[in-house]
Design an enzyme around this catalytic site. Structure first.
Site, mmCIF file in Angstrom:
data_model
loop_
_atom_site.group_PDB
_atom_site.id
_atom_site.type_symbol
_atom_site.label_atom_id
_atom_site.label_comp_id
_atom_site.label_asym_id
_atom_site.label_seq_id
_atom_site.Cartn_x
_atom_site.Cartn_y
_atom_site.Cartn_z
ATOM 1 N N TYR A 37 18.776 15.818 65.267
ATOM 2 C CA TYR A 37 18.477 14.511 64.681
ATOM 3 C C TYR A 37 19.757 13.723 64.389
ATOM 4 O O TYR A 37 20.031 12.695 64.980
ATOM 5 C CB TYR A 37 17.678 14.671 63.381
ATOM 6 C CG TYR A 37 16.233 15.037 63.536
ATOM 7 C CD1 TYR A 37 15.681 15.378 64.771
ATOM 8 C CD2 TYR A 37 15.389 15.062 62.434
ATOM 9 C CE1 TYR A 37 14.349 15.725 64.895
ATOM 10 C CE2 TYR A 37 14.050 15.401 62.543
ATOM 11 C CZ TYR A 37 13.530 15.733 63.768
ATOM 12 O OH TYR A 37 12.213 16.069 63.879
ATOM 13 N N SER A 72 21.872 23.108 62.676
ATOM 14 C CA SER A 72 21.768 24.524 62.348
ATOM 15 C C SER A 72 21.219 25.294 63.538
ATOM 16 O O SER A 72 20.252 24.866 64.175
ATOM 17 C CB SER A 72 20.851 24.731 61.141
ATOM 18 O OG SER A 72 21.333 24.043 60.015
ATOM 19 N N GLU A 105 9.473 20.303 56.654
ATOM 20 C CA GLU A 105 10.699 21.065 56.395
ATOM 21 C C GLU A 105 10.915 21.215 54.898
ATOM 22 O O GLU A 105 11.214 22.299 54.400
ATOM 23 C CB GLU A 105 11.895 20.352 57.018
ATOM 24 C CG GLU A 105 13.228 21.025 56.701
ATOM 25 C CD GLU A 105 14.421 20.225 57.170
ATOM 26 O OE1 GLU A 105 15.525 20.789 57.222
ATOM 27 O OE2 GLU A 105 14.263 19.037 57.475
ATOM 28 N N GLU A 117 21.472 11.024 47.433
ATOM 29 C CA GLU A 117 21.345 9.593 47.179
ATOM 30 C C GLU A 117 20.145 8.997 47.912
ATOM 31 O O GLU A 117 19.377 8.203 47.355
ATOM 32 C CB GLU A 117 22.635 8.876 47.618
ATOM 33 C CG GLU A 117 23.856 9.213 46.774
ATOM 34 C CD GLU A 117 24.493 10.548 47.130
ATOM 35 O OE1 GLU A 117 25.400 10.973 46.409
ATOM 36 O OE2 GLU A 117 24.070 11.169 48.143
#
Length: 404
Positions: free
Chosen positions: A127, A167, A250, A378
């Protein structure tokens, strides 16, 4: 033979006993140190789970899952964390699988889901990009279609671009990736969701070493990579709703898994405080009580999220609250652990004098990224403010939805 016990044939306590017995009897042993051996060890364990009928607690039975009720899924996560057995490989099970189940064709579901669940194929997410992390709709990796229309099975996309902070990309077989199929500037209206063969010509994966000294993340370079149109999930330029499904699941899966894992970790931290003679200190006891409360909140939030998925099919924007809560908790807990260690808190895993082989120091370094990965703290606060609390949009941010 795969074991299959339907809900109602045994009580939840009987299910817990049966599952605990299986995990104990078939425990794969200590984690190998060498990467190749460790990968084989994890794959063998996932195959053992699948072949015995103990894989995919929330998955439909038709794709090899257990299709457990809400209560049984909670029991499963608790016992799995307690057993200290290997977790899933890659990021496909908790992210790509729900997306395939919701948006994939029957052929795609049959082709991809069972090998993913059994560990025969490893999936990694593609992504974020160097210039499109929290502002994901700004991604620039392009996919140019050749050889036919958007639904022509003989057509292909030619993909060029770069992904980062991926990952498990170094061990992946399939990359579930967001690409721009619309014109520049089309933001979320021009994004498509492609499955890319990680071993295809033009795919280059480079590990990125982090503070711990390990390489948990990678960067991916895509140079004229050819991807069949048949490996697109959903419609061309219709990938953005799939992103929301992926990231919501997720965070939902992470909430329950982390709650079960940190139940055990907090017990170990309490024992560390006891060993170091710190539990008589009222300030230490106060911090431990605070962590105890937060683990309970984490567990209850995870249960609520699972219940929402079962009832509505989606975890919704409230999954951002659990993501933020866990990220801050992880950092606070490991900071406290280092306070307990005192001077030993500067010794890494390879130092012979490190306490518990430096696990708390490693955890402290590792969780520095908790408030960055899967959506920065944030951005999560903005999402919660705008989509959960209904507050006005932050005028300094892009008008499109932001996620990572």
């Amino acid at each position: 033979m795969r074991e299959r016990a339907k809900d109602g044939e045994e009580s939840d306590d009987e299910f817990r006993t049966r599952l605990r017995g299986f995990l104990t009897e078939h425990h794969p042993g200590r984690r190998p140190k060498e990467p190749a051996e460790r990968l084989a060890w994890q794959k063998a364990w996932l195959a053992t789970l699948y072949d015995a009928g103990y894989a995919g607690p929330s998955w439909p039975r038709e794709y090899g899952g257990m299709d457990l009720s809400f209560a049984r899924q909670v029991v499963y996560q608790e016992e799995y964390a307690r057993a200290r057995v290997p977790g899933p490989l890659g990021t496909g099970l908790g992210i790509a699988a729900p997306t395939l189940l919701a948006y994939g064709t029957a052929e795609q579901q049959e082709r991809f889901l069972r090998p993913m669940l059994r560990g025969d194929t490893v999936w990694a997410q593609g992504y974020s990009e160097p210039e499109a992390g929290s502002d994901l709709p700004a991604l620039r990796t392009s996919a140019r279609r050749e050889g036919g229309g958007p639904d022509d099975p003989g057509a292909e996309y030619v993909v060029n671009g770069q992904k980062v902070w991926n990952s498990a990309a170094d061990i992946a077989d399939i990359l579930f990736t967001l690409v721009r199929t619309g014109p520049p500037g089309s933001r979320q209206e021009g994004i498509s969701y492609l499955l890319i063969d990680a071993h295809a010509p033009g795919v280059t994966v480079r590990p990125l070493r982090d503070l711990t000294g390990d390489a948990h993340f990678c960067e991916i370079f895509l140079s004229d990579v050819r991807v069949p149109v048949a490996d697109r999930i959903g419609a061309e330029n219709g990938g953005w709703p799939l992103v929301r499904t992926s990231l919501g699941h997720e965070r939902a899966a992470g909430a329950m898994n982390q709650a079960a894992r940190y139940r055990r970790v907090l017990d170990e931290l309490t024992e560390l405080a006891r060993e170091r003679g710190a539990t008589a200190d009222p300030l230490v006891r106060d911090r431990l009580a605070d962590f105890e409360i937060r683990v309970s909140i984490m567990r209850l939030t995870g249960m609520r999220t699972i219940a929402d998925i079962i009832a509505k099919g989606e975890p919704g924007p409230a999954s951002s609250t659990s993501r933020l809560f866990i990220a801050v908790f992880e950092q606070d807990l490991h900071e406290f652990a280092l306070d307990l260690l005192g001077p030993y808190g500067i010794l890494g895993r390879r130092d012979p004098h490190a306490v518990q082989r430096g696990r708390w120091v490693w955890g402290f370094l590792r969780t520095r990224a908790s408030t960055i990965g899967a959506g920065t703290a944030e951005i999560q606060r903005n999402t919660i403010a705008e989509q959960v609390l209904g507050l006005p949009r932050d005028p300094s941010m892009p008008t499109a939805e932001r996620t990572r």
